[in-house]
Design a protein around this motif. Structure first.
Motif, PDB file in Angstrom:
ATOM      1  N   GLU A   1       0.834  -1.267  -0.026  1.00 51.62           N
ATOM      2  CA  GLU A   1      -0.131  -0.090   0.018  1.00 51.62           C
ATOM      3  C   GLU A   1       0.815   1.274  -0.068  1.00 51.62           C
ATOM      4  N   PHE A   2       0.837   2.005  -0.875  1.00 47.41           N
ATOM      5  CA  PHE A   2       1.566   3.395  -1.098  1.00 47.41           C
ATOM      6  C   PHE A   2       0.848   4.290  -2.137  1.00 47.41           C
ATOM      7  N   ARG A   3       1.434   5.589  -2.040  1.00 44.91           N
ATOM      8  CA  ARG A   3       0.962   6.415  -3.204  1.00 44.91           C
ATOM      9  C   ARG A   3       1.999   7.271  -3.683  1.00 44.91           C
ATOM     10  N   ALA A   4       1.843   7.765  -4.840  1.00 43.71           N
ATOM     11  CA  ALA A   4       2.991   8.510  -5.459  1.00 43.71           C
ATOM     12  C   ALA A   4       2.282   9.422  -6.317  1.00 43.71           C
ATOM     13  N   GLY A   5       2.798  10.880  -6.333  1.00 47.37           N
ATOM     14  CA  GLY A   5       2.170  11.750  -7.199  1.00 47.37           C
ATOM     15  C   GLY A   5       2.687  13.216  -6.751  1.00 47.37           C
ATOM     16  N   VAL A   6       1.845  14.178  -6.937  1.00 43.54           N
ATOM     17  CA  VAL A   6       2.153  15.575  -6.434  1.00 43.54           C
ATOM     18  C   VAL A   6       1.130  16.230  -5.296  1.00 43.54           C
ATOM     19  N   ALA A   7       1.492  17.147  -4.764  1.00 40.81           N
ATOM     20  CA  ALA A   7       0.410  17.893  -3.777  1.00 40.81           C
ATOM     21  C   ALA A   7       1.080  19.316  -3.935  1.00 40.81           C
ATOM     22  N   GLU A   8       0.167  20.311  -3.607  1.00 41.96           N
ATOM     23  CA  GLU A   8       0.286  21.627  -3.389  1.00 41.96           C
ATOM     24  C   GLU A   8       1.318  21.468  -2.007  1.00 41.96           C
ATOM     25  N   ALA A   9       2.529  22.457  -2.367  1.00 39.22           N
ATOM     26  CA  ALA A   9       3.486  22.600  -1.392  1.00 39.22           C
ATOM     27  C   ALA A   9       2.772  22.963   0.030  1.00 39.22           C
ATOM     28  N   HIS A  10       1.679  23.511   0.184  1.00 45.05           N
ATOM     29  CA  HIS A  10       0.998  24.076   1.376  1.00 45.05           C
ATOM     30  C   HIS A  10      -0.184  23.508   1.576  1.00 45.05           C
ATOM     31  N   MET A  11      -0.287  22.060   1.153  1.00 46.57           N
ATOM     32  CA  MET A  11      -1.484  21.388   1.326  1.00 46.57           C
ATOM     33  C   MET A  11      -1.642  21.167   2.857  1.00 46.57           C
ATOM     34  N   SER A  12      -2.497  20.867   3.494  1.00 46.12           N
ATOM     35  CA  SER A  12      -2.795  20.545   4.986  1.00 46.12           C
ATOM     36  C   SER A  12      -2.225  19.431   5.261  1.00 46.12           C
ATOM     37  N   ARG A  13      -1.571  19.647   6.550  1.00 45.02           N
ATOM     38  CA  ARG A  13      -0.830  18.617   7.108  1.00 45.02           C
ATOM     39  C   ARG A  13      -1.675  17.557   7.657  1.00 45.02           C
TER      40      ARG A  13
ATOM     41  N   VAL B   1      -2.552  11.908  -6.912  1.00 42.57           N
ATOM     42  CA  VAL B   1      -1.785  10.691  -6.824  1.00 42.57           C
ATOM     43  C   VAL B   1      -2.184   9.257  -7.607  1.00 42.57           C
ATOM     44  N   PHE B   2      -1.300   8.611  -7.605  1.00 41.87           N
ATOM     45  CA  PHE B   2      -1.567   7.257  -8.127  1.00 41.87           C
ATOM     46  C   PHE B   2      -1.248   6.158  -7.007  1.00 41.87           C
ATOM     47  N   GLY B   3      -2.053   5.314  -6.584  1.00 44.60           N
ATOM     48  CA  GLY B   3      -1.957   4.730  -5.302  1.00 44.60           C
ATOM     49  C   GLY B   3      -1.948   3.154  -5.741  1.00 44.60           C
ATOM     50  N   TYR B   4      -1.465   2.143  -4.792  1.00 42.47           N
ATOM     51  CA  TYR B   4      -1.457   0.634  -5.088  1.00 42.47           C
ATOM     52  C   TYR B   4      -2.017   0.277  -3.602  1.00 42.47           C
ATOM     53  N   ALA B   5      -3.259  -0.641  -3.677  1.00 41.33           N
ATOM     54  CA  ALA B   5      -3.521  -1.201  -2.426  1.00 41.33           C
ATOM     55  C   ALA B   5      -4.367  -2.697  -2.925  1.00 41.33           C
TER      56      ALA B   5
ATOM     57  N   MET C   1      -6.131   9.082  -7.674  1.00 40.49           N
ATOM     58  CA  MET C   1      -6.914   9.458  -6.793  1.00 40.49           C
ATOM     59  C   MET C   1      -6.639  10.927  -6.499  1.00 40.49           C
ATOM     60  N   THR C   2      -7.723  11.384  -6.362  1.00 40.99           N
ATOM     61  CA  THR C   2      -7.780  13.147  -6.017  1.00 40.99           C
ATOM     62  C   THR C   2      -9.220  13.453  -5.548  1.00 40.99           C
ATOM     63  N   ASN C   3      -9.261  14.426  -4.469  1.00 40.68           N
ATOM     64  CA  ASN C   3     -10.389  14.764  -3.839  1.00 40.68           C
ATOM     65  C   ASN C   3     -11.268  13.515  -3.309  1.00 40.68           C
ATOM     66  N   ASN C   4     -10.437  12.267  -2.821  1.00 37.59           N
ATOM     67  CA  ASN C   4     -10.994  11.488  -2.218  1.00 37.59           C
ATOM     68  C   ASN C   4     -11.768  10.340  -3.261  1.00 37.59           C
ATOM     69  N   LYS C   5     -11.522  10.575  -4.548  1.00 39.06           N
ATOM     70  CA  LYS C   5     -12.484   9.754  -5.651  1.00 39.06           C
ATOM     71  C   LYS C   5     -11.508   8.909  -6.194  1.00 39.06           C
ATOM     72  N   MET C   6     -11.567   7.586  -6.339  1.00 34.46           N
ATOM     73  CA  MET C   6     -10.526   6.568  -6.823  1.00 34.46           C
ATOM     74  C   MET C   6     -11.214   6.210  -8.005  1.00 34.46           C
ATOM     75  N   ILE C   7     -10.162   6.029  -9.021  1.00 33.45           N
ATOM     76  CA  ILE C   7     -10.549   5.459 -10.340  1.00 33.45           C
ATOM     77  C   ILE C   7      -9.578   4.289 -10.581  1.00 33.45           C
ATOM     78  N   PRO C   8      -9.959   3.229 -10.974  1.00 34.26           N
ATOM     79  CA  PRO C   8      -9.270   1.926 -11.174  1.00 34.26           C
ATOM     80  C   PRO C   8      -8.331   2.244 -12.564  1.00 34.26           C
ATOM     81  N   VAL C   9      -6.983   1.922 -12.344  1.00 28.02           N
ATOM     82  CA  VAL C   9      -6.137   1.853 -13.143  1.00 28.02           C
ATOM     83  C   VAL C   9      -5.556   0.508 -13.492  1.00 28.02           C
ATOM     84  N   SER C  10      -5.678  -0.034 -15.048  1.00 28.85           N
ATOM     85  CA  SER C  10      -4.939  -1.124 -15.361  1.00 28.85           C
ATOM     86  C   SER C  10      -3.634  -1.032 -16.069  1.00 28.85           C
TER      87      SER C  10
ATOM     88  N   GLY D   1       2.994   8.626  -0.073  1.00 27.06           N
ATOM     89  CA  GLY D   1       2.443   8.052   1.198  1.00 27.06           C
ATOM     90  C   GLY D   1       2.887   6.521   1.151  1.00 27.06           C
ATOM     91  N   LEU D   2       2.989   5.852   2.265  1.00 23.75           N
ATOM     92  CA  LEU D   2       3.568   4.652   2.348  1.00 23.75           C
ATOM     93  C   LEU D   2       3.135   3.939   3.865  1.00 23.75           C
TER      94      LEU D   2
END
Length: 231
Positions: free
Chosen positions: A119-131, A143-147, A154-163, A209-210
């Motif tokens: 389970e991990f995620r990799a992508g980009v985020a605004e430098a000042h995103m909420s911690r 981000v793109f995630g794996y779980a 994934m963005t805005n808590n919406k997940m789209i499957p990727v193959s 994210g890891l």
């Protein structure tokens, strides 16, 4: 000419020769140094070669950086939060870390190697995103995630499957800031397998994210040939 005067003249002439040689050498070194500095500045400004490390100040207390801050390991117990320097930049609730470089223009490519992680995620985020948020759960991260052995965007808590990603152990991330595009790259096939479209308004940081295993980043890379027509 008396012998003493001739001797003095020879010594003076030799000294002058040494002084001129030293001045020439110093000038050459300064010129070379200026050239090297200009070369470094030119390389650093190349829009396709973002070079970054992970920023320890942002790392959640369960994450431990290694390999000169280019990799991160998830610790089950993590560090005692009371023993971690409290900074406004540090993620408080989620195992997230940002890179130390901000991207506000250009086209950039980097890769991620993952070991023993499910389970991990990799992508980009605004430098000042909420911690207090996790990457992918807000409108300020993409981000793109794996779980559970499946990939998703994934963005805005919406997940789209990727193959068609291929092996989960190493993938590429391609960012075009002006075009508002973030691509997940299958390295084996040199193919963009999914694109996230957005409107980037503020500087972005590579974000990760890891939740188990370890993750290693590879930056400063050339964009593989053939990707430009895909993104």
């Amino acid at each position: 000419m008396p012998r003493s005067m001739a001797s003095t003249y020879c010594v003076t002439r030799v000294r002058c020769m040494y002084v001129r040689a030293a001045v020439s050498l110093l000038a050459a070194r300064q010129k070379h140094g200026v050239f090297r500095q200009a070369t470094r500045q030119l390389t650093a400004s190349n829009g396709n070669h973002v070079q970054f490390r992970l920023d320890e100040r942002t790392a959640h207390s369960s994450l431990d950086l290694f390999k000169k801050d280019t990799g991160v390991i998830y610790r089950v117990l993590g560090l005692d939060p009371s023993h971690v320097q409290g900074t406004p930049e540090r993620f408080r609730d989620w195992a997230v870390v940002l890179a130390d470089e901000k991207i506000s223009e250009g086209r950039h490519y980097w890769e991620v190697t993952v070991k023993k992680s499910q389970e991990f995620r990799a992508g980009v985020a605004e430098a000042h995103m909420s911690r207090d948020d996790c990457v992918g759960t807000s409108t300020s991260s993409w981000v793109f995630g794996y779980a559970q052995r499946k990939w998703f965007a994934m963005t805005n808590n919406k997940m789209i499957p990727v193959s068609l990603v291929g092996k989960a152990d190493r993938v590429g991330i391609l960012l075009d800031f002006e075009a508002g595009l973030l691509g997940l790259v299958n390295i084996e096939k040199v193919k963009v397998v999914h694109i996230i479209k957005a409107h980037f308004k503020t500087p972005l940081c590579p974000a990760f994210g890891l939740w188990d295993g370890e993750l290693l980043t590879h930056s400063g890379l050339d964009e593989p040939e053939g990707l430009r027509g895909q993104l």
